[in-house]
Design a protein around this motif. Structure first.
Motif, PDB file in Angstrom:
ATOM      1  N   GLU A  59     -83.733 -40.444  -8.166  1.00  0.00           N
ATOM      2  CA  GLU A  59     -83.872 -39.634  -7.203  1.00  0.00           C
ATOM      3  C   GLU A  59     -85.044 -40.017  -6.191  1.00  0.00           C
ATOM      4  O   GLU A  59     -85.087 -39.548  -4.878  1.00  0.00           O
ATOM      5  N   SER A  60     -86.149 -40.771  -6.862  1.00  0.00           N
ATOM      6  CA  SER A  60     -86.986 -41.233  -5.932  1.00  0.00           C
ATOM      7  C   SER A  60     -86.837 -42.497  -5.383  1.00  0.00           C
ATOM      8  O   SER A  60     -87.226 -42.892  -4.367  1.00  0.00           O
ATOM      9  N   TRP A  61     -86.129 -43.545  -6.110  1.00  0.00           N
ATOM     10  CA  TRP A  61     -85.965 -44.781  -5.973  1.00  0.00           C
ATOM     11  C   TRP A  61     -85.151 -44.853  -4.771  1.00  0.00           C
ATOM     12  O   TRP A  61     -85.152 -45.943  -3.687  1.00  0.00           O
ATOM     13  N   ARG A  62     -84.061 -44.192  -4.590  1.00  0.00           N
ATOM     14  CA  ARG A  62     -83.004 -44.140  -3.524  1.00  0.00           C
ATOM     15  C   ARG A  62     -83.799 -43.738  -2.292  1.00  0.00           C
ATOM     16  O   ARG A  62     -83.208 -44.279  -1.099  1.00  0.00           O
ATOM     17  N   SER A  63     -84.783 -42.896  -2.227  1.00  0.00           N
ATOM     18  CA  SER A  63     -85.622 -42.686  -1.108  1.00  0.00           C
ATOM     19  C   SER A  63     -86.532 -43.828  -0.540  1.00  0.00           C
ATOM     20  O   SER A  63     -87.079 -43.691   0.483  1.00  0.00           O
ATOM     21  N   VAL A  64     -86.812 -44.562  -1.298  1.00  0.00           N
ATOM     22  CA  VAL A  64     -87.951 -45.702  -0.717  1.00  0.00           C
ATOM     23  C   VAL A  64     -87.482 -46.646   0.315  1.00  0.00           C
ATOM     24  O   VAL A  64     -86.237 -46.889   0.174  1.00  0.00           O
ATOM     25  N   PRO A  65     -87.809 -46.802   1.269  1.00  0.00           N
ATOM     26  CA  PRO A  65     -87.447 -47.542   2.606  1.00  0.00           C
ATOM     27  C   PRO A  65     -86.742 -48.782   2.085  1.00  0.00           C
ATOM     28  O   PRO A  65     -87.432 -49.357   1.394  1.00  0.00           O
ATOM     29  N   ALA A  66     -85.810 -49.174   2.900  1.00  0.00           N
ATOM     30  CA  ALA A  66     -85.272 -50.585   2.360  1.00  0.00           C
ATOM     31  C   ALA A  66     -86.243 -51.592   2.551  1.00  0.00           C
ATOM     32  O   ALA A  66     -86.195 -52.449   1.942  1.00  0.00           O
ATOM     33  N   TRP A  67     -86.939 -51.491   3.630  1.00  0.00           N
ATOM     34  CA  TRP A  67     -88.095 -52.679   3.985  1.00  0.00           C
ATOM     35  C   TRP A  67     -89.124 -52.805   2.713  1.00  0.00           C
ATOM     36  O   TRP A  67     -89.569 -53.840   2.351  1.00  0.00           O
ATOM     37  N   GLU A  68     -89.455 -51.668   2.049  1.00  0.00           N
ATOM     38  CA  GLU A  68     -90.165 -51.587   1.018  1.00  0.00           C
ATOM     39  C   GLU A  68     -89.534 -52.058  -0.197  1.00  0.00           C
ATOM     40  O   GLU A  68     -90.279 -52.749  -1.124  1.00  0.00           O
ATOM     41  N   ARG A  69     -88.338 -51.642  -0.450  1.00  0.00           N
ATOM     42  CA  ARG A  69     -87.612 -52.508  -1.654  1.00  0.00           C
ATOM     43  C   ARG A  69     -87.453 -53.691  -1.166  1.00  0.00           C
ATOM     44  O   ARG A  69     -87.358 -54.662  -2.329  1.00  0.00           O
ATOM     45  N   SER A  70     -87.224 -54.357  -0.222  1.00  0.00           N
ATOM     46  CA  SER A  70     -87.058 -55.828   0.240  1.00  0.00           C
ATOM     47  C   SER A  70     -88.425 -56.356  -0.283  1.00  0.00           C
ATOM     48  O   SER A  70     -88.476 -57.431  -0.911  1.00  0.00           O
ATOM     49  N   LYS A  71     -89.644 -56.085  -0.060  1.00  0.00           N
ATOM     50  CA  LYS A  71     -90.949 -56.349  -0.215  1.00  0.00           C
ATOM     51  C   LYS A  71     -91.090 -56.778  -1.727  1.00  0.00           C
ATOM     52  O   LYS A  71     -91.437 -57.483  -2.427  1.00  0.00           O
ATOM     53  N   ILE A  72     -90.685 -55.542  -2.695  1.00  0.00           N
ATOM     54  CA  ILE A  72     -90.858 -55.703  -4.062  1.00  0.00           C
ATOM     55  C   ILE A  72     -89.827 -56.850  -4.482  1.00  0.00           C
ATOM     56  O   ILE A  72     -90.377 -57.570  -5.612  1.00  0.00           O
ATOM     57  N   LEU A  73     -88.612 -56.851  -4.132  1.00  0.00           N
ATOM     58  CA  LEU A  73     -87.807 -57.719  -4.676  1.00  0.00           C
ATOM     59  C   LEU A  73     -88.278 -59.278  -4.256  1.00  0.00           C
ATOM     60  O   LEU A  73     -88.357 -60.182  -4.955  1.00  0.00           O
TER      61      LEU A  73
END
Length: 485
Positions: A59-73
């Motif tokens: 429920e929270s991870w799906r709302s993380v902005p794509a650019w932030e998910r990209s940085k983590i990956l």
């Protein structure tokens, strides 16, 4: 490394912990048959806890902005590349493959994660004109939900990376279950994601006997997709079980890759490349070339070069730098290879080299790299995946004949062709009923291109842009604009 360093627990909701009932399993070095550690053995209660954690985190991870998910990956990929030597050594101890091959796998996994760091920012919808001036049609791509990732032991790190990276890029959370062998290396992979900033519950890892874990996953309404890499029988079972909760599934199952060496190919170059590819990871590779169809004009030159290359390969512990071929993964696989060799002998094929356990090393699950010539199509090795160090050589005369024979088995993962003719290469690639074709090359697995099969080898794709789509749902939004501007 000490035994304590090789022990692995369960990761549930951000915490490494033992199984709820304290159950464990031994980790065996296949090169020595010695116990080198222990792993936790998850049960149904552990599985349900991991699923619940993934559902909460979704429920929270799906709302993380794509650019932030990209940085983590991207950070996870960088950490894995930095830790390549430690992860590779762990992998070699656990599954036996030569250290150089383990390093290559870890770096390939880092490339895969890095690729999906980019793809996380390219999850596009569409806007289409409506049927009136006030109407708009829009499509959105949304994460499918918590997913389960089941993988085999032969490429423990890269197989999980192919599932975890696109899932996280899409906004999904993951419950992963690596095979009993190779779990320590997978734990180190997941440690890279955690250190890169993946929140608690987004990735959960369960280890142990697969049955109880799989049944709890398949029963759960919370898990919305299952990605599986493994055997055809297990894949078929999961497909049947997925119907109860209507889960999305993708399957990367077995392979039995044909190699077609046309009369205009260089037989020596083709043979040397084929020998290296065939015995990579001791033949325990889903895309391993296994059935070699050599034009009758090239039979002698190809066979001599192939056998010479195989005889020069050295068996040994994967940590020894001069080792070309390590052990098989366990005694079950060793005994299965022995049965396949005996069956091939009985078919009338000519044993050209290998065919037995070596005199040295005299412990571990070693088997000599084995080559058969003049293998009849009726032999079991031509229809059942050997998943071991057995190469079956045969000859052909006509294009139509070799294509029919190559497409005969129910598998359809990979195929290979050697030729100097662009036209012949194209016609062969189009005629082979497989998901991937290598032309004068065995390189069919890269981060940026789709990987997967047809027929009984499965469906769905990993890697490339296609690998992200299986983790996304498409939502259509019809908009009626109110009034005039």
């Amino acid at each position: 490394m000490t035994t304590e360093q090789l022990s692995t627990g369960l990761l549930i909701d951000g915490c490494w912990r033992p199984a709820a009932d304290g159950a464990t399993m031994a980790v065996i070095d296949p090169a020595t048959e010695e116990r080198i550690g222990m792993i936790a053995q998850a049960g149904r209660a552990d599985t349900e806890a991991a699923i619940a954690a993934a559902a909460r985190a979704f429920e929270s991870w799906r709302s993380v902005p794509a650019w932030e998910r990209s940085k983590i990956l991207r950070k996870a990929a960088s950490l894995l590349a930095e830790r390549v030597d430690r992860v590779a050594r762990r992998m070699t101890l656990e599954i036996g493959k030569p250290l150089a091959q383990s390093r290559a796998e870890v770096l390939a996994a880092a490339e895969t994660i890095d690729w999906y760091a980019d793809e996380a920012r390219r999850i596009y919808g569409e806007t289409l004109p409506g049927r009136s001036t006030r109407q708009r049609f829009v499509t959105l791509r949304e994460p499918v939900g918590p997913v389960a990732a089941f993988t085999a032991w032969n490429f423990p790190v890269v197989l999980q990376a192919r599932k975890i990276a696109p899932a996280l890029a899409a906004g999904c959370t993951v419950v992963c279950r690596p095979a009993e062998e190779g779990t320590g290396a997978v734990a180190m992979l997941i440690g890279c994601f955690l250190d890169a900033g993946v929140p608690a519950g987004v990735i959960n890892m369960l280890t142990g006997v697969p049955g109880e874990i799989a049944e709890a996953v398949m029963d759960s309404e919370l898990i919305r997709k299952v990605s599986f890499t493994g055997s055809i029988p297990v894949g078929q079972h999961l497909i049947r079980r997925s119907a109860d909760t209507v889960k999305r599934i993708s399957m990367e199952l077995g392979g039995h890759a044909p190699v077609i060496v046309h009369e205009d190919a260089d037989p020596v170059l083709a043979a040397k490349a084929s020998a290296v590819a065939k015995f990579r990871n001791n033949g325990q590779v889903c895309v391993s070339p296994t059935r070699f169809y050599v034009h009758e004009k090239l039979r002698a030159a190809f066979t001599d070069a192939f056998v010479d290359a195989v005889k020069a390969m050295r068996l040994g512990h994967g940590l020894e730098p001069e080792t070309d071929i390590g052990p098989l993964i366990n005694r079950r696989r060793l005994e299965a290879v022995e049965r396949m060799v005996e069956d091939t002998k009985a078919s009338g094929a000519a044993l050209l080299c290998g065919g037995r356990r070596p005199a040295s090393p005299n412990r571990g699950f070693f088997f000599e790299p084995t080559v058969f010539g003049d293998v009849p199509d009726s032999a079991r090795v031509m229809h059942d995946e050997p998943f071991g160090p057995i190469a079956a050589l045969s000859t052909f005369q006509s294009f139509e004949d070799v294509i029919a024979r190559a497409n005969g088995p129910s598998y359809g993962l990979a195929g290979y062709v050697f030729t100097a003719s662009l036209g012949r290469a194209q016609r062969t690639a189009e005629a082979l009923k497989v998901g991937m074709v290598g032309v004068n090359s065995f390189a069919v697995a890269t981060a940026e291109m789709p990987f997967g099969g047809v027929k009984h080898s499965g469906f769905g794709r990993e890697n490339g842009a296609e690998g992200l789509r299986d983790y996304l749902d498409v939502k259509f939004v019809s908009i009626e604009l109110p009034g005039d501007v």
